[in-house]
Design an enzyme around this catalytic site. Structure first.
Site, PDB file in Angstrom:
ATOM      1  N   ASP A   1       0.873  -1.158   0.000  1.00 56.39           N
ATOM      2  CA  ASP A   1       0.000   0.000   0.000  1.00 56.39           C
ATOM      3  C   ASP A   1       0.922   1.223   0.000  1.00 56.39           C
ATOM      4  OD1 ASP A   1      -2.255   1.640   0.239  1.00 56.39           O
ATOM      5  OD2 ASP A   1      -2.236   1.543   2.416  1.00 56.39           O
TER       6      ASP A   1
ATOM      7  N   ASP B   1      -0.132   4.932   1.219  1.00 57.58           N
ATOM      8  CA  ASP B   1      -0.355   5.801   2.372  1.00 57.58           C
ATOM      9  C   ASP B   1      -0.130   5.040   3.676  1.00 57.58           C
ATOM     10  OD1 ASP B   1      -1.135   7.465   0.385  1.00 57.58           O
ATOM     11  OD2 ASP B   1      -3.255   7.507   0.899  1.00 57.58           O
TER      12      ASP B   1
ATOM     13  N   GLY C   1      -8.010   3.795   3.447  1.00 61.18           N
ATOM     14  CA  GLY C   1      -8.161   2.634   2.588  1.00 61.18           C
ATOM     15  C   GLY C   1      -9.467   2.554   1.821  1.00 61.18           C
TER      16      GLY C   1
ATOM     17  N   ARG D   1     -12.661   7.860  -2.275  1.00 66.85           N
ATOM     18  CA  ARG D   1     -12.908   9.275  -1.990  1.00 66.85           C
ATOM     19  C   ARG D   1     -14.381   9.532  -1.704  1.00 66.85           C
ATOM     20  NH1 ARG D   1     -10.985  12.860  -6.761  1.00 66.85           N
ATOM     21  NH2 ARG D   1      -9.119  11.630  -6.328  1.00 66.85           N
TER      22      ARG D   1
ATOM     23  N   SER E   1      -5.559   5.340  -3.831  1.00 62.06           N
ATOM     24  CA  SER E   1      -5.420   6.741  -4.212  1.00 62.06           C
ATOM     25  C   SER E   1      -5.264   6.902  -5.721  1.00 62.06           C
ATOM     26  CB  SER E   1      -4.202   7.361  -3.510  1.00 62.06           C
ATOM     27  OG  SER E   1      -3.957   8.667  -4.004  1.00 62.06           O
TER      28      SER E   1
ATOM     29  N   ASN F   1      -4.023   9.495  -6.868  1.00 59.77           N
ATOM     30  CA  ASN F   1      -2.842  10.340  -6.974  1.00 59.77           C
ATOM     31  C   ASN F   1      -1.540   9.560  -6.829  1.00 59.77           C
ATOM     32  OD1 ASN F   1      -4.339  12.990  -6.977  1.00 59.77           O
ATOM     33  ND2 ASN F   1      -4.961  12.243  -4.971  1.00 59.77           N
TER      34      ASN F   1
ATOM     35  N   ASP G   1      -1.507  -0.762   6.267  1.00 62.38           N
ATOM     36  CA  ASP G   1      -1.615  -0.076   7.561  1.00 62.38           C
ATOM     37  C   ASP G   1      -3.056   0.120   8.003  1.00 62.38           C
ATOM     38  OD1 ASP G   1      -2.260   1.953   5.630  1.00 62.38           O
ATOM     39  OD2 ASP G   1      -1.859   3.466   7.169  1.00 62.38           O
TER      40      ASP G   1
END
Length: 223
Positions: free
Chosen positions: A8, A10, A45, A48, A115, A117, A169
């Site tokens: 992952d 983030d 996780g 949006r 994400s 991004n 995480d």
């Protein structure tokens, strides 16, 4: 045996989560919704728009879908502004060395982030070439805890799901990894991530020799 490691982004590679928190908190303040770091844990996780729904639930606010999308995009604009200031110095200690070590050991290394991004973040961090395959939020329909993102990463890496280990995480991410039939290393709290096969405080503390103990061999049932 484990043949691929899927990370992952983030909270595992870099702390972009704090930028998400700042952007969501900024939006919450505009809407008059109290928003704490504990509330932010529920957003990790997930997509949006689902995060937007959770924020509105916290404020007991009902809103049309198109307005939700507008505000979620507004939040993302703020997030991108914060992210554009990132440098390689923000990568968690030990992560670049770990990624290099894994590849030298013959492991396929992938990134799987909800994400949208993620490609830009990797470019800013100088890690675009550190992964053999990447899946981001633009490539999937279902977000974690659905296993879609990890199953797609395994296909891109050309490795069977039960020969993969995921580094996560978030609780939703751990559930997604297990649902995909993969081993999982949780990064963070043992209490929150107890379903993972192994939990470590930081990604850089992972010892690649541990891969031999994470061999799940057979696909697992969906939790």
């Amino acid at each position: 045996m484990i043949k691929a490691c899927i990370f992952d982004l983030d909270g595992v590679i870099v702390d972009t989560a704090r930028y998400h928190f700042l952007a969501w908190k900024r939006l919450a303040a505009e809407l008059g919704i109290p928003f704490t770091e504990a509330d932010n844990e529920r957003l990790k996780g997930v997509s949006r728009l689902r995060s937007m729904e959770i924020l509105l639930e916290l404020g007991h606010i009902t809103m049309a879908r198109d307005e939700q999308e507008r505000l979620a995009n507004k939040k993302n604009g703020w997030f991108v502004e914060y992210v554009e200031r990132m440098t390689p110095a923000e990568i968690f200690p030990g992560v670049p060395a770990l990624l290099k070590d894994l590849r030298q050991r013959g492991q396929r290394v992938g990134l799987a982030s909800s994400s949208k991004n993620a490609p830009r973040v990797l470019a800013l961090l100088g890690l675009a070439d550190a992964f053999d395959a990447m899946v981001d939020g633009t490539m999937i329909v279902h977000t974690k805890p659905d296993p879609e993102i990890f199953l797609l990463a395994a296909r891109k890496l050309n490795v069977a799901p039960h020969q993969c280990v995921v580094f996560e995480d978030a609780e939703a991410g751990v559930d997604a990894a297990l649902a995909a039939g993969m081993a999982c290393v949780g990064i963070g709290s043992e209490e929150q991530l107890h379903r993972a096969d192994l939990v470590l405080p930081t990604t850089g503390e992972f010892d690649p020799a541990t891969l031999a103990t994470l061999d799940v061999r057979q696909p697992r049932p969906t939790p």
